[in-house]
Design an enzyme around this catalytic site. Structure first.
Site, PDB file in Angstrom:
ATOM      1  N   PHE A 309       6.926   3.689  -7.620  1.00  0.00           N
ATOM      2  CA  PHE A 309       5.891   2.983  -8.376  1.00  0.00           C
ATOM      3  C   PHE A 309       6.180   1.488  -8.323  1.00  0.00           C
ATOM      4  O   PHE A 309       7.294   1.049  -8.610  1.00  0.00           O
ATOM      5  CB  PHE A 309       5.874   3.500  -9.817  1.00  0.00           C
ATOM      6  CG  PHE A 309       4.879   2.821 -10.729  1.00  0.00           C
ATOM      7  CD1 PHE A 309       3.746   2.201 -10.254  1.00  0.00           C
ATOM      8  CD2 PHE A 309       5.076   2.826 -12.106  1.00  0.00           C
ATOM      9  CE1 PHE A 309       2.832   1.585 -11.105  1.00  0.00           C
ATOM     10  CE2 PHE A 309       4.180   2.219 -12.975  1.00  0.00           C
ATOM     11  CZ  PHE A 309       3.057   1.590 -12.468  1.00  0.00           C
ATOM     12  N   CYS A 310       5.175   0.693  -7.952  1.00  0.00           N
ATOM     13  CA  CYS A 310       5.262  -0.761  -7.923  1.00  0.00           C
ATOM     14  C   CYS A 310       6.425  -1.198  -7.016  1.00  0.00           C
ATOM     15  O   CYS A 310       6.539  -0.717  -5.887  1.00  0.00           O
ATOM     16  CB  CYS A 310       5.369  -1.297  -9.341  1.00  0.00           C
ATOM     17  SG  CYS A 310       5.180  -3.088  -9.471  1.00  0.00           S
ATOM     18  N   VAL A 311       7.297  -2.073  -7.496  1.00  0.00           N
ATOM     19  CA  VAL A 311       8.404  -2.519  -6.652  1.00  0.00           C
ATOM     20  C   VAL A 311       9.367  -1.377  -6.363  1.00  0.00           C
ATOM     21  O   VAL A 311      10.114  -1.409  -5.380  1.00  0.00           O
ATOM     22  CB  VAL A 311       9.138  -3.713  -7.308  1.00  0.00           C
ATOM     23  CG1 VAL A 311       9.824  -3.308  -8.601  1.00  0.00           C
ATOM     24  CG2 VAL A 311      10.146  -4.322  -6.351  1.00  0.00           C
TER      25      VAL A 311
END
Length: 576
Positions: A309-311
């Site tokens: 998720f995300c970074v």
């Protein structure tokens, strides 16, 4: 002591001072001072070509005539509502007084004239793409900061409430302001309503691995049988992992467990000062790769499903590229949620990142040190300032109302400190130079990276209103992977679009199985589906997770014994 009826004038003065300080502090956090941007722009335009000077003169004349007309309307007592349609739909001005009372109608219309003037000034600027975008961003933030809604003396709702409460609302607002000043941040939710381990992050499980960067949590099965291939989730290290395990009714982790997936998640550490030297490679090695080894060791599975998720997705893709280079086939699938691998268009966050900014950060963290989570949180708040700054200034300090309980905003305030060297590596190689997308440009753990070598099937989710990971950029990222990829677009934003429980059947998402040359072509051929993308993803992952087998009777094993119950110690360490 003054009675409540005698307190408003003094409270107004104190709030006025506080407002001014808040605005000045807010503007200092922007890429450049709003005043310097404005005066520099006016100087440039005034000394430009004849055509540019004529445009500026015409724009200033329209502003002058607009204000003159508003003054004439106000002084003449006319009820003319010309221009009321400008700014329609701006919920800051929903109160009827903004349209019905001449003085407040004038304030609203004058403000909208000024903001339109600033918008057009930004459009006129003869600057390169990045500089122009930064200028427009700063002008927009400046305009939002000086809105009449943000000041006690020019907000009719605040004045009305102060009168009805005999000044008690202002007194309470000052108390809330004092508490937030002591806390060092604006309160966005009633933090007393939540506690990690009590009503957040309560899916049953245990910590089965721990090192200096993370704890690995294994969740207890809730079904009699589970799929043979477990799922490892890599959340972002900027905030705490429990964004994916909030309350039981909106926990993505709980949903995974209920689908029969043996689920693991990394709980990143809130880094202490002595670990400020840690790097991106340390997080890949001690975070993702160490966790994959533990997941296989605990479950006995030859292959594992992975989700970032995300970074966390960027970090996970780095690890998978390393594994592909070494012919390690122990990952069966990859899911990316609101993640970027291609950083060619990063939205408004890009206005903060230029070469000078990155080089200054690299000098600051050359020998280690911490990037404070509070500084990152303040930066992200400016991207949605009306929602994440000024709304709470008005509600908390001007109206004296405590914010309502909201789990997403509690998590949003629960950040983590980062190693400075990790932070600057990410800034330079992703945001500034976009190196990860170029085969062989970067090494990690002494291994050249090529995202195209990741040939496992992938499921990529973006959200249409994401202001941190623009969905079109996420679509470009998907094209970098070497395996068969399914792209799904969810409704809403970066967090709310991901945390969208299937049981509530809210919102919608778009699917398109065809390979499209660009995001617009993909969307043109996409079909809208009702509800959450969770169920669609779960059906996809089932096909990649092998056969079913009896659920394990215990968590961990001899090699990876249970250390402590979930959610573990690391997630409870607060910013300091």
């Amino acid at each position: 002591m003054n009675s409540p009826a005698e307190s408003p004038p003094g409270a107004y003065q104190e709030l006025a001072k506080a407002n001014q300080a808040l605005i000045e502090d807010f503007l200092r956090q922007l890429p450049s001072s709003g005043q310097l941007e404005f005066t520099g722009l006016m100087r440039t335009l005034a000394s430009g070509s004849d055509a540019q000077r004529e445009k500026l003169r015409s724009l200033q004349e329209r502003l002058y005539r607009g204000h003159l007309a508003l003054w004439g309307s106000l002084l003449g007592g006319a009820s003319d509502t010309a221009g009321d349609d400008v700014g329609a739909g701006d919920h800051r001005f929903d109160a009827p007084e903004w349209s019905e009372l001449p003085f407040f109608r004038y304030l609203r219309q004058a403000y909208l004239l000024n903001t339109r003037f600033l918008d057009e000034l930004g459009e006129m600027a003869d600057l390169d793409g990045h500089a122009k975008r930064r200028l427009q961003f700063v002008l927009r933030q400046f305009a939002d900061a000086i809105a009449p809604t943000n000041f006690a003396a020019t907000n009719p709702e605040v004045i009305k409430l102060a009168s009805e409460s005999r000044g008690e609302s202002l007194s309470q607002g000052m108390k809330l302001l004092a508490a937030d000043l002591a806390r060092g941040r604006i309160s966005m939710t009633d933090e007393r309503a939540f506690e990690v381990g009590r009503n957040l992050a309560v899916t049953p499980g245990a910590v089965v691995l721990e090192n200096e960067v993370m704890q690995l949590i294994q969740y207890a099965p809730s079904t009699d049988q589970v799929f043979e291939r477990p799922l490892l989730i890599v959340p972002p290290f900027i905030n705490k992992y429990y964004i994916l395990d909030l309350q039981p009714e909106n926990s993505f982790v709980r949903y995974c467990v209920e689908q029969g997936f043996t689920t693991f998640i990394l709980s990143w550490r809130n880094i202490p000062p002595e670990l400020g030297h840690l790097t991106w490679d340390d997080y890949v090695r001690e975070g993702v790769l160490a966790s994959l080894d533990a997941v296989r060791g605990i479950t006995g599975a030859e292959q594992v499903g992975t989700l970032g998720f995300c970074v966390g997705g960027t970090l996970l893709a780095t690890a998978l590229a390393i594994m592909a280079r070494t012919n390690d086939a122990s990952v069966a699938s990859l899911t990316l949620l609101a993640s970027m691998l291609d950083f060619s268009e990063t939205g408004d966050i890009s206005v903060f990142v230029d070469r000078e900014f990155v080089e200054r950060a690299e000098r600051e963290y050359r020998s280690g040190g911490l990037m404070p989570g509070s500084r990152l949180a303040a930066t992200f708040a400016t991207l949605r300032a009306n929602d994440l700054v000024w709304h709470f200034v008005i509600n908390n300090y001007l109206k004296g109302r405590e914010p309502k309980p909201f789990d997403l905003l509690y998590w949003n305030a629960d950040g983590a400190n980062l190693p400075g060297r990790l932070y600057t590596y990410y800034l330079r190689n992703m945001y500034l130079e976009n190196n990860l997308r170029i085969p062989g440009k970067l090494d990690s753990c002494d291994t050249p990276l090529d995202l195209g070598s990741i040939e496992v099937p992938a499921f990529v989710v973006a959200t249409r209103d994401d202001h941190i990971v623009p969905w079109k950029t996420a679509h470009l990222s998907a094209a970098l992977l070497g395996g068969r990829t399914e792209f799904v677009l969810g409704a809403s934003g970066h967090v709310a679009g991901i945390v969208n429980p299937a049981a509530k059947n809210r919102r919608h998402y778009w699917t398109n199985a065809a390979v499209a040359p660009n995001p617009d072509a993909w969307f043109a051929g996409a079909a809208q589906q009702a509800g959450s993308w969770w169920a669609h993803w779960a059906n996809w992952l089932r096909q990649k997770s092998g056969n079913k087998r009896p659920a394990p009777a215990a968590l961990g094993n001899v090699r990876f014994p249970v250390i402590e119950p979930a959610p573990g110690r690391y997630v409870k360490e607060m910013l300091r």
